[in-house]
Design a protein around this motif. Structure first.
Motif, PDB file in Angstrom:
ATOM      1  N   ARG A  77       0.834  -1.208   0.000  1.00  0.00           N
ATOM      2  CA  ARG A  77       0.000   0.000   0.000  1.00  0.00           C
ATOM      3  C   ARG A  77       0.870   1.260   0.000  1.00  0.00           C
ATOM      4  O   ARG A  77       0.600   2.226  -0.719  1.00  0.00           O
ATOM      5  N   LYS A 132       1.036   3.945  -3.090  1.00  0.00           N
ATOM      6  CA  LYS A 132       0.683   5.333  -2.793  1.00  0.00           C
ATOM      7  C   LYS A 132       1.802   6.271  -3.247  1.00  0.00           C
ATOM      8  O   LYS A 132       1.541   7.363  -3.771  1.00  0.00           O
ATOM      9  N   LYS A 133       3.044   5.832  -3.069  1.00  0.00           N
ATOM     10  CA  LYS A 133       4.191   6.642  -3.479  1.00  0.00           C
ATOM     11  C   LYS A 133       4.202   6.820  -5.000  1.00  0.00           C
ATOM     12  O   LYS A 133       4.429   7.923  -5.497  1.00  0.00           O
ATOM     13  N   ALA A 150       1.603   6.532  -7.054  1.00  0.00           N
ATOM     14  CA  ALA A 150       0.440   7.336  -7.430  1.00  0.00           C
ATOM     15  C   ALA A 150       0.705   8.821  -7.184  1.00  0.00           C
ATOM     16  O   ALA A 150       0.422   9.672  -8.037  1.00  0.00           O
ATOM     17  N   THR A 151       1.274   9.122  -6.034  1.00  0.00           N
ATOM     18  CA  THR A 151       1.561  10.520  -5.694  1.00  0.00           C
ATOM     19  C   THR A 151       2.576  11.125  -6.646  1.00  0.00           C
ATOM     20  O   THR A 151       2.446  12.284  -7.065  1.00  0.00           O
ATOM     21  N   LYS A 164      -4.404  11.285  -7.174  1.00  0.00           N
ATOM     22  CA  LYS A 164      -4.889  11.334  -5.799  1.00  0.00           C
ATOM     23  C   LYS A 164      -5.737  10.097  -5.503  1.00  0.00           C
ATOM     24  O   LYS A 164      -6.720   9.833  -6.182  1.00  0.00           O
ATOM     25  N   VAL A 165      -5.324   9.334  -4.520  1.00  0.00           N
ATOM     26  CA  VAL A 165      -6.076   8.137  -4.126  1.00  0.00           C
ATOM     27  C   VAL A 165      -6.275   8.153  -2.619  1.00  0.00           C
ATOM     28  O   VAL A 165      -5.353   8.432  -1.853  1.00  0.00           O
ATOM     29  N   GLU A 166      -7.497   7.876  -2.192  1.00  0.00           N
ATOM     30  CA  GLU A 166      -7.782   7.838  -0.760  1.00  0.00           C
ATOM     31  C   GLU A 166      -7.563   6.444  -0.191  1.00  0.00           C
ATOM     32  O   GLU A 166      -7.145   6.278   0.939  1.00  0.00           O
ATOM     33  N   ASN A 167      -7.847   5.437  -1.004  1.00  0.00           N
ATOM     34  CA  ASN A 167      -7.697   4.072  -0.524  1.00  0.00           C
ATOM     35  C   ASN A 167      -7.201   3.182  -1.654  1.00  0.00           C
ATOM     36  O   ASN A 167      -7.706   3.244  -2.772  1.00  0.00           O
ATOM     37  N   ILE A 168      -6.181   2.392  -1.377  1.00  0.00           N
ATOM     38  CA  ILE A 168      -5.656   1.444  -2.353  1.00  0.00           C
ATOM     39  C   ILE A 168      -5.984   0.038  -1.876  1.00  0.00           C
ATOM     40  O   ILE A 168      -5.580  -0.382  -0.790  1.00  0.00           O
TER      41      ILE A 168
END
Length: 332
Positions: A67, A71-72, A74-75, A80-84
């Motif tokens: 996760r 997230k890294k 994606a950023t 922008k993601v709230e939940n993976i």
């Protein structure tokens, strides 16, 4: 389009640069389709080359690391993601990993599933290459294969749709027309005439022998051109520009498709993949070859993902709806 693109990522990929590039290409495709991407990952012992099953504490640690890694990525690509969602399955089973992703897709009903693939010589192909081809065999919704070592596509202006002019391919073409309308892209309808072994056909009594081969090719050219004209009229009636390219392949159809996509400056390749019938031997192998060799994003529409009811009228309705949205109510 309101549906998301479900993106299956490898959180532990060694080449983070290629992963980011593939992520950027997928984000650009999502933007062109007026939708967003939703990252997900299947974490399994196969992928991690773990010696046995893992669960409990080990599974939680891998999920947390996966996760954080996703997230890294994606950023870093501005997503922008709230939940993976991490789909952890503890056993050594490629089938179970593919099933986990398909089950997740069945719940979410995405526009497509995007999978990042690797060059066949890459060690990563051992898992994600076979994962991609296994997903092709079982997938029931459109699939987008993005080569992590491929071209960084920033705009999707031309889609090369390779076809054998089968009924299944025609229904898939209607789906591609709908996507092209949203992307404001041109469709290049492509058909490759692949050389056949005349002697084999003649010995089986399927044709009159070498003397009739030229007539056979001429008939195929005429029929393909006639079919293409009708399909192009369908696309134009829906508001999508389209043109036809017929080429004689000197080798495998997949090679001809890749070369045509390059020479015609396509930004994406699209095909229909059949899962039943004798044609799966031909087109299925073509699709698998394209997954491994195409440097462009590859859209694969399984025959099972398009209903018989997909028609020209549906595409025309989409065009009218687009016009209505762009037209002030006072002039309607």
């Amino acid at each position: 389009m309101s549906q998301d693109i479900l993106v299956a990522l490898d959180p532990f990929a060694n080449d983070q640069v290629s992963l980011k590039k593939a992520m950027n290409t997928t984000k650009n495709l999502a933007n062109a389709l007026d939708t967003v991407i939703d990252p997900v990952s299947v974490v399994s012992p196969d992928q991690l080359q773990w010696p046995s099953r893992f669960d409990g504490t080990w599974a939680k640690q891998f999920e947390k690391a996966a996760r954080a890694s996703l997230k890294k990525v994606a950023t870093s690509t501005g997503i922008k993601v709230e939940n993976i969602e991490i789909l952890s399955q503890p056993v050594h089973s490629l089938k179970a990993s593919v099933t986990a992703l398909i089950d997740e897709a069945d719940k979410r009903k995405p526009l497509a599933i995007a999978v990042f693939t690797h060059h066949r010589k890459s060690p990563a192909f051992r898992f994600f290459g076979t994962f991609a081809t296994a997903l092709l065999a079982k997938g029931s919704c459109p699939l987008v294969f993005v080569n992590a070592k491929g071209k960084d596509v920033r705009a999707f202006k031309r889609v090369l749709f390779a076809t054998d002019f089968s009924p299944e391919s025609e229904r898939a073409f209607a789906s591609v027309v709908k996507m092209a309308l949203t992307m404001r892209a041109e469709i290049i309808l492509f058909h490759a005439l692949v050389p056949i072994n005349v002697e084999v056909y003649a010995s089986a009594g399927l044709m009159g022998g070498i003397a009739n081969y030229d007539a056979f090719v001429k008939d195929e050219e005429e029929q393909s051109t006639s079919d293409a004209k009708r399909w192009i009229e369908t696309a134009r009636a829906a508001g999508v520009e389209a043109r036809f390219s017929l080429q004689h392949a000197s080798f495998r159809a997949s090679v001809a498709i890749v070369e045509a996509a390059h020479s015609l400056k396509a930004d994406m390749i699209a095909v229909c993949s059949k899962t039943t019938g004798a044609s799966v031997v031909f087109l299925g192998s073509v699709t698998r070859d394209l997954i491994e060799t195409s440097k462009l994003p590859l859209l694969v529409i399984p025959a099972s993902a398009v209903s018989v009811e997909t028609t020209t009228a549906r595409a025309t309705r989409d065009r009218k709806a687009t016009r209505n949205l762009a037209t002030p109510s006072s002039t309607r």
